[in-house]
Design an enzyme around this catalytic site. Structure first.
Site, short mmCIF file in Angstrom:
data_model
loop_
_atom_site.label_atom_id
_atom_site.label_comp_id
_atom_site.label_asym_id
_atom_site.label_seq_id
_atom_site.Cartn_x
_atom_site.Cartn_y
_atom_site.Cartn_z
N HIS A 47 0.83 -1.21 0.00
CA HIS A 47 0.00 0.00 0.00
C HIS A 47 0.87 1.26 0.00
O HIS A 47 1.12 1.87 1.04
CB HIS A 47 -0.95 0.01 1.21
CG HIS A 47 -2.03 1.05 1.10
ND1 HIS A 47 -3.38 0.76 1.05
CD2 HIS A 47 -1.96 2.40 1.00
CE1 HIS A 47 -4.08 1.88 0.93
NE2 HIS A 47 -3.23 2.90 0.91
N HIS A 49 1.35 4.87 -2.38
CA HIS A 49 0.97 5.73 -3.51
C HIS A 49 2.25 6.34 -4.09
O HIS A 49 3.04 6.95 -3.33
CB HIS A 49 0.04 6.83 -3.04
CG HIS A 49 -1.26 6.31 -2.49
ND1 HIS A 49 -2.39 6.17 -3.25
CD2 HIS A 49 -1.59 5.89 -1.24
CE1 HIS A 49 -3.38 5.68 -2.50
NE2 HIS A 49 -2.92 5.51 -1.27
N GLU A 237 -12.53 4.97 5.31
CA GLU A 237 -11.50 5.88 5.83
C GLU A 237 -12.09 6.94 6.74
O GLU A 237 -11.39 7.53 7.54
CB GLU A 237 -10.78 6.56 4.67
CG GLU A 237 -9.86 5.66 3.88
CD GLU A 237 -9.11 6.43 2.81
OE1 GLU A 237 -7.99 6.88 3.07
OE2 GLU A 237 -9.66 6.59 1.71
#
Ligand SMILES: CNc1ncnc2c1ncn2[C@@H]1O[C@H](COP(=O)(O)O)[C@@H](O)[C@H]1O
Length: 422
Positions: A47, A49, A237
């Site tokens: 995970h 970005h 989230e």
């Protein structure tokens, strides 16, 4: 050096609240990892970005180069936009960092390639042996870089990096604010580059969790699934999702993995556990961006739901999310987990080992990772073997085999126990 699997009894609770309630009192012993152990541990980063993983110094280099070429370039110095050491970006200040800053800087073939190589180098230096980097394909009119050109540039950087130690794959992400045709285009790019190069392995849904209606992405994810791409979704989230049944709708996309999974319900937790989905957890990101419900520790590490998930049958993949923003490496995330939740060496090793099946890479890659981790575990004196039981199953088996905590030789460790023993 730890050789034994975990023997301290742990709650088999089914509720997040229950587990967060009881703070662990496991003793400090040599069985617990130090930072060096966490750095050396072969790790899986599932995970991360891409543009959130760029170092501030690298953004600075790109900025200075731009300034030399275009003295009128009026974007703020990265070290002003993101001062050194600053990590407290909450969700309202976090997303504009990208839209207002990063995408005005990392927007050309050169800068995308340069930044990608730095990101790969940093993960490799931190002991990552398998990296799934994710990014939203983006077109930049000002430089003529198209979405496909953006993806090709990243793939070129990945191929030229060509590390023996760390294998890298790419996940293409749909932004929650994309239109359905944009989302479909991302899935089509993922299929094309999976078929051509084998380096693109999945699709993600990310972006500002307060925006968008996820129902519009049903067809895109259906196509991704039908074409055998891995599916990971940013999930729960925030407490109030923009549409009422968002979590049920996201689960109907048949994801293989979920990112964050913070604000769930009992029903949703049960569903995730029955599917044994892999949960990607990013401790520092969630703490610094103030995403956690405050229970014991005012939304700090002790309140993190890692405490719940690592004792379930769901694999847990620790991730950095955006190391350029939250400044915590993957080895540091492992160290934090071990420090705050009393995860011993064997259990910490078990986290990446048990996540191997959740990678979107193929069987050959899974086999490679299994042998890397098993060899490392043995070299480091851990009592490892090639099964893929969850920590929860290990505890259950120990209990069935009569190896319960009560039957183990127990060293007194609380003040009360020490007094009773004396
Ligand atoms: C709490 N963490 C997060 N939650 C949701 N989305 C996130 C995120 N961190 C990053 N992104 C998404 O990824 C983009 C940056 O990487 P790429 O330019 O695509 O490589 C951000 O613009 C945001 O949309």
């Amino acid at each position: 050096m730890s050789t034994a699997p975990p023997t301290v009894p742990r709650p088999e609770s089914t509720t997040l609240a229950n587990v967060i309630e009881g703070l662990d009192t496991r003793p400090e012993t040599p069985d617990f990892p130090d930072q060096d152990f966490c750095e050396r541990l072969p790790k899986l980063e599932l995970h991360a970005h891409l543009t959130g993983s760029i170092r501030r110094e690298t953004l600075g280099e790109i900025w200075r180069k731009r300034k030399e070429q275009e003295p009128d370039f009026d974007l703020e110095d990265p070290l002003v936009a993101m001062p050194p050491g600053k990590v407290d970006f909450d969700l309202t200040s976090f997303f504009p960092l990208f839209s207002k800053y990063t995408y005005n800087l990392v927007n050309s073939e050169w800068s995308v390639e340069y930044a990608t190589k730095q990101v790969l180098q940093d993960f490799e230096s931190d002991g990552v042996v398998y990296l799934e980097l994710r990014t939203i394909p983006r077109a930049f009119e000002e430089t003529g870089l198209t979405k496909e050109g953006y993806v090709q540039t990243i793939l070129k950087a990945i191929k030229s990096f060509n590390s023996e130690k760390m294998h890298t794959r790419l996940i293409l992400a749909i932004d929650r604010q994309n239109t359905p045709p944009e989302a479909m285009n991302t899935v089509e790019l993922a299929i094309k580059y999976r078929d051509e190069e084998g380096l693109v392995v999945g699709v993600d849904l990310c972006g500002n969790p307060a925006a968008g209606d996820v129902r519009i992405f049903r067809d895109a994810f259906k196509k991704a699934k039908a074409n055998g791409l891995g599916i990971t979704l940013h999930f729960a989230e925030i407490e109030r999702q923009p549409i009422k049944d968002e979590l049920d709708i996201l689960l109907s996309f048949q994801p293989d993995r979920l990112g964050h999974a913070i604000h769930t319900s009992e029903k949703v937790l049960r569903e995730i556990r029955s599917r044994k989905l892999c949960i990607e957890l990013c401790l520092s990101c969630n703490v610094y961006a103030k995403m956690l419900p405050c229970r014991h520790d005012n939304g700090s590490f002790l309140d993190h739901h890692f405490k719940y998930w690592w004792r379930t049958d769901c694999p847990v993949a620790l991730g950095t999310d955006d190391i350029g923003v939250f400044l915590s490496s993957l080895s540091n995330e492992h160290y934090l987990a071990s420090q705050h939740f009393r995860v011993n060496k064997y259990e910490l090793w078990h986290l990446p080992f048990y996540s191997i099946d959740a990678i979107f890479g193929d069987h050959i890659e899974k086999e490679r990772l299994r042998s890397v981790l098993l060899a490392w575990g043995k070299e480091n004196g851990l009592d490892v073997d090639d099964d893929s039981e969850s920590v929860n199953e290990i505890i259950r088996n120990e209990q069935e085999n009569g190896e319960s905590f009560e039957e183990q030789e127990h060293t007194p460790n609380t003040a009360e126990e020490v007094r009773a023993a004396a």
